[in-house]
Design an enzyme around this catalytic site. Structure first.
Site, short mmCIF file in Angstrom:
data_model
loop_
_atom_site.label_atom_id
_atom_site.label_comp_id
_atom_site.label_asym_id
_atom_site.label_seq_id
_atom_site.Cartn_x
_atom_site.Cartn_y
_atom_site.Cartn_z
N GLU A 197 -18.10 16.13 -17.82
CA GLU A 197 -19.20 15.39 -17.20
C GLU A 197 -19.58 15.93 -15.83
OE1 GLU A 197 -18.92 11.16 -17.35
OE2 GLU A 197 -18.71 11.17 -19.53
N GLU A 227 -15.32 11.96 -25.60
CA GLU A 227 -15.09 10.60 -25.09
C GLU A 227 -15.95 9.65 -25.90
OE1 GLU A 227 -15.31 9.82 -20.81
OE2 GLU A 227 -14.35 11.77 -20.46
C1 GAL Z 1 -16.58 8.95 -18.22
C2 GAL Z 1 -15.61 9.86 -17.50
C3 GAL Z 1 -14.21 9.31 -17.53
C4 GAL Z 1 -14.23 7.85 -17.13
C5 GAL Z 1 -15.12 7.09 -18.09
C6 GAL Z 1 -15.15 5.62 -17.81
O1 GAL Z 1 -17.85 9.16 -17.78
O2 GAL Z 1 -15.60 11.14 -18.07
O3 GAL Z 1 -13.41 10.02 -16.66
O4 GAL Z 1 -14.68 7.75 -15.84
O5 GAL Z 1 -16.42 7.60 -17.97
O6 GAL Z 1 -16.10 4.98 -18.62
#
Ligand code: GAL
Length: 944
Positions: free
Chosen positions: A439, A514
């Site tokens: 990200e 993610e």
């Molecule tokens: C993503 C990020 C993670 C964490 C997550 C929480 O954007 O890559 O590290 O912060 O969001 O929702």
């Protein structure tokens, strides 16, 4: 000349190798864990006085070698500092503060806390005379962060990142046959991540000894190719010569299987590299019918690389590796050993309840086992290089890994970190992919992101061509990074159209790096924004995000997607989204910070795992809600589930694949029961019963933690008179342990501001306003006379060491605040005279038996506020004019014993982590709480 020997061809040669080479000849290599017996103190970020005078010297350690000052100097007196063993995280020891960092879980340490952002560690080690001629190296697995290391007063270097392993050659600075001093200064005033990162030496430290001719650290690279029933193993090794030997060497590579049996061996004769140069050797070794590394059978091999010089084995270096194939296919997803495997992954940070980032190795295994138990087969090290033991656990337990570097960029800072990550980790069979970023909002959708990715990706391939590269991308799908990255890492379905991206990039494999970021609090079934609790039903967390079920249905139904990685497996400190203070941990985990499951674990177990699952939620303790409607959910992989309340059926429902079942039930206390059917047959039942009042404390060793382990993970709960677990209990439990040491306590409550650790407080109080008077007698007074007030002058000011008085009296003050009888107050005297007699508030004090320069004061002679110390001493004489004489009388140490260890249960559970004593084999944990019977757990198995 290269000799390749196969077991089946030359059995006697193998015998010769095993007996003569690595059984009998012990090489010079030793790797000694030096985690024990360090001294620790906090320093100060910019006040050098509070930083023990470090960097105040006329010459700094950067000006002249060996000029490290303050605690970095070998002679610094650290007797009053705290003793501790590594791994250590000083952040987790601190209280919480609203002013502290949101992302670091509001621990009052690091950024914004200059008095708690510097940590000093000191250790003395003996290095015997017999080590002279060897190469001596200090190896650190990771220090958070910006560490400076000193050895015998020499500055060795700075390692900025808190996630890199690093090492220093100390050969030239060693006092052989004598004491040596290691000093580390860690500076946590800056953060690297937006999540809890700990503070200090939170990973292992080793002293390594090798022959000057040796395999360099991470100097092997073992890959394999499988054809038919044969694996061809390519073993590359880098040998360095830090000595003067010139001439022939033999490099022997021997492969050992998991049962410790030699499989095959090769030997090669070459010339030793020149002084301070390295040389690479590559051997190809065939293994017939190799045992593949797989998720259910994580078979490992070891390769032992030996260097033989003039008939003697001078080095032997071991590398674990596994034989397996991996493939990411743009249409069919991921393959392990030719078999299609959907990645059922989780993202995780490094910290655990009670102990922060200082995880004992066994906790790594505990955590990976918990994830496997949930049905997970993959782990993303978000967003940093992990502790080596985590990867060992993944190798040994069968867990696939995405290994991630910290920062994107194309300069030395970024590429060197990436290189070290890959070189350190590339022999782990568990690793299937390198992630070079996550990200990177500033660049991910544009040309800069594209350029950086091209460099990092090519660079990765130059070190390890066997694994692909990914980046977790959260915006700008179809452009920038996502248009060039080898494996598209989708961070969240809601951030773009995954199918549309795939249609544009048909040759690019993809996976959900993610997904989720759902909110849930363990044991909570109604949202409560005032208390900062989120209900544990699997719901869409935010409009553009999806529930775990929605996420899994999406990924499971697309064969082109290799799988998904849930954000996150475990809760972690920091990022308490959607709340802020006083919430201190995340809500994202499938499990809480202790590893206690939230209900979604059972959704995943149903559809990720391979065993029949039936899970009924919520609990059935809803006193005061009689007659009100409660949402009842069932997670299961049964075909049908019937629900009954107090034996009355509320209907049978069919389970949809990857779904769950719901009922609305009017609450009546009693028994809620689910019955699971497969092929029409009743196979499982699950019950939630209304419990009665708490009666007993129950202590049990977690089932993922063997009782013969050195570190015990113990579950604490209370039960009613029928022995039923009480899911709503919040009792405060007080602990006492014999035969072990408590490392930390936790309970998974995201809003708990209770202490994680109960450790004695050590305050160091300086002696101020030191004055002196000359005395005419060489005889030291044993009683305190009255001195004329007007004769006091500042101590040591303009002292002419050639004409000193026969003796001196010194007077100084120390300030004690909130002093009570339980405090232990000691004076660590540093000689300011040849002989001394010391008085405190008029009372003569005597040195302690164990240290003639330590005085422990009884509380009756001390007072609140200003205390006065007198030191009568014969002067120290200079031997040489330039001798620098000590003028510092030492320090007062005030120890405030901690309260007993305690923790509240949170919705029925707390966790206590105990490290067994090295000597004893029995640990006895007792737990007490108001109004319930005490619990005792006796763990008496012998250590492994
Ligand atoms: C993503 C990020 C993670 C964490 C997550 C929480 O954007 O890559 O590290 O912060 O969001 O929702």
């Amino acid at each position: 000349m290269k000799i390749i020997v196969h077991k089946e061809i030359l059995l006697y040669f193998i015998f010769w190798v095993s007996v003569t080479s690595f059984a009998q000849n012990k090489s010079d290599r030793e790797l000694i864990l030096i985690d024990k017996d360090w001294r620790f103190s906090l320093g100060h970020l910019y006040d050098t006085q509070k930083d023990f005078g470090h960097a105040e010297g006329y010459f700094s350690y950067l000006a002249k070698t060996g000029f490290a000052d303050g605690p970095a100097a070998p002679g610094f007196d650290d007797r009053a500092w705290r003793k501790l063993d590594l791994p250590h995280d000083w952040a987790v020891e601190q209280d919480f503060s609203e002013k502290a960092s949101y992302s670091h879980g509001f621990k009052s340490s690091g950024k914004g806390f200059p008095e708690k952002s510097i940590g000093w560690y000191r250790k003395k080690i003996m290095i015997p005379q017999s080590d002279e001629g060897k190469i001596i190296t200090l190896k650190f697995d990771g220090v958070f962060r910006n560490s400076k290391v000193f050895f015998n007063g020499h500055f060795l270097g700075t390692e900025e990142s808190g996630y890199n392993g690093f090492e220093y050659d100390i050969t030239a600075y060693v006092n052989y046959g004598n004491e040596n001093t290691i000093v580390v200064r860690a500076d946590t005033s800056m953060e690297e991540g937006w999540f809890y990162e700990g503070a200090g030496i939170y990973r292992h430290v080793y002293l390594q000894k090798t022959n000057p001719l040796h395999v360099i650290t991470n100097g092997t690279y073992v890959t394999s190719e499988i054809q038919n029933d044969t694996a061809e193993v390519t073993a590359e090794v880098t040998i360095e010569n830090k000595g003067n030997y010139k001439g022939a060497i033999e490099v022997i590579q021997t492969i050992i299987n998991a049962s410790g049996k030699e499989v095959t061996s090769t030997a090669e004769n070459r010339l030793a590299p020149e002084f301070y140069k390295t040389a690479n050797f590559t051997s190809k070794i065939k293994i017939q019918s190799p045992l593949l590394w797989d998720l259910d059978a994580p078979n490992l091999y070891r390769i032992i690389t030996q260097i033989k010089q003039e008939g003697k084995i001078v080095d032997d270096y071991e590398t674990n590796f596994g034989i397996r194939t991996i493939k990411f296919d743009p249409e069919k997803g991921f393959f392990l050993n030719g078999k299609s495997i959907k990645l059922k992954g989780t993202n995780n940070h490094q910290d655990h309840a009670g102990i922060g980032t200082a995880l004992p190795d066994e906790l790594q295994y505990y955590r990976i086992k918990k994830l496997k138990e949930m049905g997970s087969n993959a782990y993303r090290c978000s967003h940093n290089p992990p502790t080596p033991e985590l990867l060992d656990a993944c190798d040994k337990l069968g867990m696939l890994v995405i290994d991630e570097t910290r920062l994107m960029g194309i300069n030395d800072y970024h590429l060197n970190d990436l290189k070290r990550l890959i070189e350190r980790d590339r022999n782990h069979p568990s690793i299937i992919c390198w992630s070079v970023g996550n990200e990177e909002w500033n660049i991910e959708g544009g040309i800069v992101g594209e350029r950086i990715t091209n460099v990092m990706q090519g660079f990765s391939k130059s070190i390890d061509p066997t694994r692909p590269v990914t980046v977790g991308i959260s915006s700008g799908f179809r452009s920038g990074i996502s248009s060039v990255v080898e494996i598209m890492g989708y961070n969240y379905m809601g951030n773009g159209d995954i199918d549309a991206h795939r249609n544009d990039f048909k040759d690019q494999p993809g996976m959900g790096t993610e997904e989720g970021s759902t909110f849930a609090t363990r044991g909570i079934y109604f949202n409560d924004d005032t208390k900062h609790y989120k209900s544990a039903y699997d719901k869409k967390p935010r409009p553009t995000f999806f529930s775990i079920e929605e996420g899994w249905k999406f990924y499971a139904s697309r064969s082109y997607l290799a799988g998904m990685f849930i954000w996150t497996g475990f809760d972690y400190r920091g990022e308490p989204t959607p709340y802020g203070w006083p919430s201190v941990t995340s809500y994202f985990g499938m499990m809480d910070v202790c590893g206690f499951p939230k209900d979604n674990v059972f959704y995943l177990k149903s559809w990720w795992g391979s065993t029949p699952v039936l899970h009924l939620m919520p609990h059935w303790n809803w006193s005061g809600m009689e007659g009100k409607e409660i949402d009842v959910w069932v997670h299961s992989n049964c075909d049908e589930v019937e629900l009954l309340l107090n034996k009355k059926s509320l209907g049978k429902k069919k389970m949809e694949q990857y779904g769950h079942l719901e009922w609305k039930v009017n609450y009546t206390p009693g028994t809620l029961e689910a019955i699971g059917y497969k092929n029409g047959k009743k196979i499982l039942t699950e019950i939630q019963k209304t419990t009665q009042n708490p009666e007993n404390i129950k202590l049990s060793i977690d089932k993922e933690n063997p009782s013969n382990a050195n570190v015990l993970v113990i579950t604490v709960e209370v039960t009613d008179k029928k022995g039923l677990h009480i899911p709503t209990a919040n009792d405060e439990i007080t602990f006492a342990v014999k035969g072990g040491k408590i490392l930390g306590v936790g309970n998974g409550d995201p809003t708990s501001l209770e202490k994680d650790q109960f450790i004695d407080d050590i305050t160091l109080v300086p002696i101020t306003n030191l004055e002196e008077q000359k005395l005419t007698s060489a005889e030291l007074l044993q009683e305190l006379p009255t001195f004329s007030e007007s004769d006091w002058t500042a101590a040591f000011k303009d002292r002419d060491y050639k004409i000193q008085a026969k003796s001196y009296v010194y007077r100084g003050q120390f300030d004690l605040k909130n002093i009570s009888k339980t405090n232990m107050v000691s004076f660590f005297y540093k000689k300011i005279g040849a002989e001394s007699v010391i008085f405190v508030n008029g009372n003569k004090v005597v040195p302690s038996a164990e240290d003639s320069q330590k005085y422990s004061f009884t509380s009756s002679i001390l007072k609140e506020g200003k205390n006065t110390i007198y030191i009568m001493a014969k002067p120290l004489q200079k031997i040489k004019d330039w001798d620098v004489m000590n003028t510092d009388p030492g320090i007062i140490q005030v120890i405030t014993p901690s309260e007993p260890w305690k923790r509240k249960l949170f919705n029925g559970y707390a966790q206590i982590i105990i490290q067994k004593d090295e000597s004893g084999s029995e640990v006895v944990l007792s737990a007490t709480a108001k109004g319930v019977k005490a619990g005792v757990l006796n763990v008496n198995q012998k250590k492994k």
